[in-house]
Enzyme design. Structure first.
Site: not given
Ligand code: UD1
Length: 420
Positions: A23, A307
């Site tokens: 990540n 995770d």
């Molecule tokens: C990253 C990690 C993943 C980890 C997660 C949480 C990478 C490649 N992946 O995923 O392994 O499980 O962080 O620690 O680094 N959300 C929104 N709108 C957005 C973006 C996110 O509502 O535009 C929400 C998501 O639905 C979720 C929360 O925010 O409920 C956290 O997600 P996010 O931190 O964005 O996860 P990732 O970055 O996709």
């Protein structure tokens, strides 16, 4: 499709090197798009998501080279296609991370709407909202996010409504060349965000506050390539510790950063493990000790990571006592529960809570990996289960764990990959 066959029970025992963080590597690879001259990266894990990222950068025109020590040199001085096609984005939703750098350096980006892990809806609205606030025009056209900022991005003060890791990273990369000082509020504090900021600063960016909820970015005109070493993978580390804990084994992790795992190590200690560490090693000793169930609530860093939720659920299932796991980050991140139940785990679900009463004896079964961390928990369950477990759909695990069967084999597991 490859499968893993694991015969248990075993005791995980020995020493294992922790690979570079997936990540952290993914945003750093995409961040190379910002550099006008070549970047050389070391400690990049050899994983399917990394190969997908390199493929994506190559389709854009970047030159990719690998030396005999597996260091990756990326020359993104010429980028002719500012587009991430659906075929690549669908296998890895982190492809969205090309959007910030492409917009910052070229004022245009076209990215297919992402797919990836099936753990909830995982929107990218905050990425889009932030870039719009920096002055980008963003439209959804035929399944693509099409972003334009022909006159460059403008600095802004943006407060993220939800803490998002890749959202913070994407906006950080968008802002490094924006005119003026950008402030990102309610930013993710994960070590992977800090690693990206350190990498960008090494290339000439002016970022302060990474690792805190307020990040300040003073825009600069251009970034130049540098050599950079990716941080160790804290989730891979936690996964091997969990394997030692459930099998009453003893494992020493090397090339790890214990300071990234404080909340996780605390929970292992609460669960009855003896945990010691140096600056770059961690030892977890569970020999002759009784595993106790723990209560866990997933939260953004520095609290307990989502995770590691699946791995701790296996621990709770076999431990003494009642355990409560609450998943607050993702909806629908319990697909491993049905598979663990096939192996004899008794898990009571109530909304986003998974309650275990403990002392479950696990038995080998045919199970299916449903997402990256869920597949890791099935392997952990199989290591402690009586008899043979076959884990199918392990392409999920190959996205995130380097040489997993080799590493577990060297730690004493009876594990084999069947290719078909
Ligand atoms: C990253 C990690 C993943 C980890 C997660 C949480 C990478 C490649 N992946 O995923 O392994 O499980 O962080 O620690 O680094 N959300 C929104 N709108 C957005 C973006 C996110 O509502 O535009 C929400 C998501 O639905 C979720 C929360 O925010 O409920 C956290 O997600 P996010 O931190 O964005 O996860 P990732 O970055 O996709």
């Amino acid at each position: 499709m490859d499968k893993l066959v694991i015969c248990g029970p075993s005791h995980i025992q020995g020493e294992v090197d922790i690979s570079g963080s997936k990540n952290a590597a993914l945003p750093i690879l995409m961040g190379c798009l910002l550099a006008q001259s070549p970047v050389t990266l070391s400690n990049v894990p050899h994983l399917r998501d990394v190969t997908t990222s390199l493929q994506l950068l190559a389709t854009m025109g970047c030159e990719v080279m690998m030396d005999e020590n597996l260091n990756i040199t990326l020359d993104c001085s010429v980028v002719h296609a500012k587009e991430a096609p659906y075929e690549l984005v669908k296998t890895m939703r982190a492809s969205i991370l090309v959007m910030g750098p492409l917009l910052a350096r070229f004022g245009e980006a076209k990215v297919a709407l992402p797919g990836g892990c099936a753990i909830g809806s995982r929107p990218v609205d905050i990425h889009i909202q932030g870039m719009k606030q920096m002055g980008a025009d963003i439209q959804i056209e035929d399944g693509f996010i099409v972003a334009r900022a022909p006159n460059g991005l403008q600095a802004t003060d943006f407060s993220m409504p939800v803490v998002t890791v890749t959202g913070t990273e994407n906006l950080l990369m968008a802002a490094v060349m924006a005119k003026g000082k950008t402030i990102l509020r309610n930013a993710a504090c994960e070590p992977e965000v800090v690693d990206l900021a350190n990498f960008l600063n090494a290339m000439g960016a002016k970022i302060t506050g990474a690792g805190t909820p307020d990040i300040e970015i003073e825009g600069v005109a251009a970034l130049e390539g540098v050599p950079y070493r990716v941080i160790p993978d804290r989730i891979e580390a936690g996964t091997y510790l969990a394997a030692a804990a459930v099998t009453q084994g003893c494992v020493t992790l090397t090339k790890v950063d214990p300071s990234h795992l404080v909340a996780v190590l605390e929970k292992f200690e609460q669960a009855g493990a003896l945990v010691t560490h140096t600056q770059d090693t961690i030892t977890l000793d569970m020999r002759g000790r009784q595993l106790k169930a723990v209560d866990i609530e997933t939260q953004p860093y520095p609290l307990f990571p989502t995770d590691m939720q699946a791995q701790f659920l296996v621990m709770n299932a076999i431990a003494q006592g009642k355990g409560r796991v609450v998943e607050t980050i993702f909806e629908n991140r319990y697909m491993h529960v049905a598979e663990l139940e096939k192996m004899g785990a008794a898990i009571r679900m109530s909304g986003n809570e998974a309650i275990t009463l403990g002392a479950n004896k696990l038995i080998g079964a045919e199970v299916m990996a449903t997402d990256l961390r869920a597949s890791a928990c099935l392997i952990i369950a199989a290591l402690v289960a009586e008899g043979k477990t076959t884990v199918s759909r392990i392409y999920h695990i190959d996205r995130g764990y380097e040489r997993i069967e080799e590493k577990f084999h060297r730690l004493g597991a009876n594990i084999q990959r069947l290719s078909s």
